[in-house]
Design an enzyme around this catalytic site. Sequence first.
Site, PDB file in Angstrom:
ATOM      1  N   ASP A  17       0.855  -1.140   0.142  1.00  0.00           N
ATOM      2  CA  ASP A  17      -0.807   0.245   0.333  1.00  0.00           C
ATOM      3  C   ASP A  17       0.763   0.956   0.012  1.00  0.00           C
ATOM      4  OD1 ASP A  17      -2.160   1.331   0.003  1.00  0.00           O
ATOM      5  OD2 ASP A  17      -2.043   1.618   2.114  1.00  0.00           O
ATOM      6  N   ASP A  42       2.606   1.949   8.227  1.00  0.00           N
ATOM      7  CA  ASP A  42       1.232   1.570   7.227  1.00  0.00           C
ATOM      8  C   ASP A  42       1.534   0.143   7.156  1.00  0.00           C
ATOM      9  OD1 ASP A  42      -1.215   0.928   7.535  1.00  0.00           O
ATOM     10  OD2 ASP A  42      -1.659   2.491   5.921  1.00  0.00           O
TER      11      ASP A  42
HETATM   12  P1  ATP Z   1      -4.997   4.984   6.134  1.00  0.00           P
HETATM   13  O1  ATP Z   1      -6.682   4.586   6.274  1.00  0.00           O
HETATM   14  O2  ATP Z   1      -5.411   6.715   6.699  1.00  0.00           O
HETATM   15  O3  ATP Z   1      -4.291   4.693   5.665  1.00  0.00           O
HETATM   16  P2  ATP Z   1      -4.426   3.800   8.055  1.00  0.00           P
HETATM   17  O4  ATP Z   1      -5.349   3.208   9.316  1.00  0.00           O
HETATM   18  O5  ATP Z   1      -3.602   2.354   7.589  1.00  0.00           O
HETATM   19  O6  ATP Z   1      -4.345   4.822   7.981  1.00  0.00           O
HETATM   20  P3  ATP Z   1      -1.908   4.561   9.363  1.00  0.00           P
HETATM   21  O7  ATP Z   1      -1.400   4.958   7.872  1.00  0.00           O
HETATM   22  O8  ATP Z   1      -0.537   3.700   9.245  1.00  0.00           O
HETATM   23  O9  ATP Z   1      -2.971   4.388   9.796  1.00  0.00           O
HETATM   24  O10 ATP Z   1      -1.851   5.708   9.929  1.00  0.00           O
HETATM   25  C1  ATP Z   1      -2.267   6.873   9.479  1.00  0.00           C
HETATM   26  C2  ATP Z   1      -1.946   8.281   9.724  1.00  0.00           C
HETATM   27  O11 ATP Z   1      -1.858   8.516  11.127  1.00  0.00           O
HETATM   28  C3  ATP Z   1      -0.849   8.384   8.799  1.00  0.00           C
HETATM   29  O12 ATP Z   1      -1.365   9.912   7.617  1.00  0.00           O
HETATM   30  C4  ATP Z   1      -0.297   9.701   9.681  1.00  0.00           C
HETATM   31  O13 ATP Z   1      -0.464  10.905   9.641  1.00  0.00           O
HETATM   32  C5  ATP Z   1      -0.810   9.151  11.526  1.00  0.00           C
HETATM   33  N1  ATP Z   1       0.582   8.150  12.067  1.00  0.00           N
HETATM   34  C6  ATP Z   1       0.445   7.130  11.834  1.00  0.00           C
HETATM   35  N2  ATP Z   1       1.654   6.271  12.704  1.00  0.00           N
HETATM   36  C7  ATP Z   1       2.046   7.862  12.552  1.00  0.00           C
HETATM   37  C8  ATP Z   1       3.723   8.170  13.613  1.00  0.00           C
HETATM   38  N3  ATP Z   1       3.935   6.601  13.988  1.00  0.00           N
HETATM   39  N4  ATP Z   1       3.800   8.789  14.544  1.00  0.00           N
HETATM   40  C9  ATP Z   1       3.321  10.095  13.953  1.00  0.00           C
HETATM   41  N5  ATP Z   1       1.877  10.210  13.495  1.00  0.00           N
HETATM   42  C10 ATP Z   1       1.266   8.736  12.393  1.00  0.00           C
HETATM   43 MN    MN Z   2      -1.676   4.198   5.785  1.00  0.00          MN
END
Ligand code: ATP
Ligand code: MN
Length: 252
Positions: free
Chosen positions: A189, A206
Site C-alpha cells: 500500500d 502503515d
Molecule cells: P489510512 O487508512 O488512512 O491509510 P491507517 O488506518 O492505515 O490509515 P496509518 O496509515 O498507519 O493508518 O496512519 C494514519 C495516519 O496517522 C498517517 O497518515 C499519519 O499521519 C499518522 N501516523 C501513523 N503512524 C504515525 C506515527 N508513528 N507517528 C506519527 N504519525 C503517525
Molecule cells: Mn495509511
Amino acid sequence: DRIARKRDREFSQFRERVKDSDQFKVEQSVFDDATLAALYKLVQDGYVQAFGGPISSGKEATVYSALGDEENGEVAVKIYRINASNFRDMREYLVGDPRFEELGGDKKRVVLAWVRKEFANLKRAIKAGVRVPEPLAVQRNVLVMEFMGNDGRRAPTLADARLENPETAYEVVKEYMRRLFDSGLVHGDLSEYNILVSNGELCIIDVGQAVTYHHPNSGEFLTRDCANIASFFQREGLDVHGDELENWIREN
Ligand code: ATP
Ligand code: MN
C-alpha cells in the site's frame, strides 16, 4: 480475593476516566471492554502514561498521540477496530504468509493477527535498514510505536510536505523499497500517503498489509507500489517509470 477486587476497582476507574475524556468521545465504538483492558495493560506496563488526541481516523484503525515512558517521550498508539468492515480484505493480505496460517474466518483473530503482523513487519523493516517508526509494544488490537514528528508536531506525509529535492527523496524511497524486498517484504500500500517526512528524514508507515514473497499476489503488489511511487515523483518533475523502478528493485 482482596487483590483481585482492588484490581477490578482500579480498572473500572480507568474505564470511567477514558470514557469521560474528550479525545475518546469521537471513537466510542473502538473502546469495547477488551480494548480498554488492552489500553489499561499498556498503561500498567509503563508503555503509555497518558493519552493525547486522535491524529488520524482511517477505515481500520485510529491513531492517537500519547505520552510514553521516559525514554520514548511522545508515542503513537494505533488502535484497530475489531469490527472493521473490510476484514475480508485484511484476510487477503494474510494468505500464504507462513507466519499466520490457520486463522480461519474469525474476524477478531484476523484483526489481532494483523496487529502482530504490523509489529513484526516494522521490526523486520528496521533490521533491513528501512526507516519506519520503531514498534514499542503490541497488546491485543493496539500497537504502540515511535511518534514521528517535527518538534512535537506530527510529521506531514510526502503528499503534504514541500520537497526541496525530489531527486534525493526518490533515491531514498527506491533504496527503501529495495531493502524491504531484499528482506522478503512488499509493502502493498505504498504511496506518498504512507511515507512521512520527519525532521528531514523519510519514514515509511502503515506496514500492516505488507506481505512476504510467499503471497500469491506479492508480484502484483510490488508493481502497484512502484507505479504509485513513480507517478508521484513524475508529478514532482522526475523522469521515472514504475516498470524501471520494479526492474531495478528486482535486479539489485
Ligand atoms: P489510512 O487508512 O488512512 O491509510 P491507517 O488506518 O492505515 O490509515 P496509518 O496509515 O498507519 O493508518 O496512519 C494514519 C495516519 O496517522 C498517517 O497518515 C499519519 O499521519 C499518522 N501516523 C501513523 N503512524 C504515525 C506515527 N508513528 N507517528 C506519527 N504519525 C503517525
Ligand atoms: Mn495509511
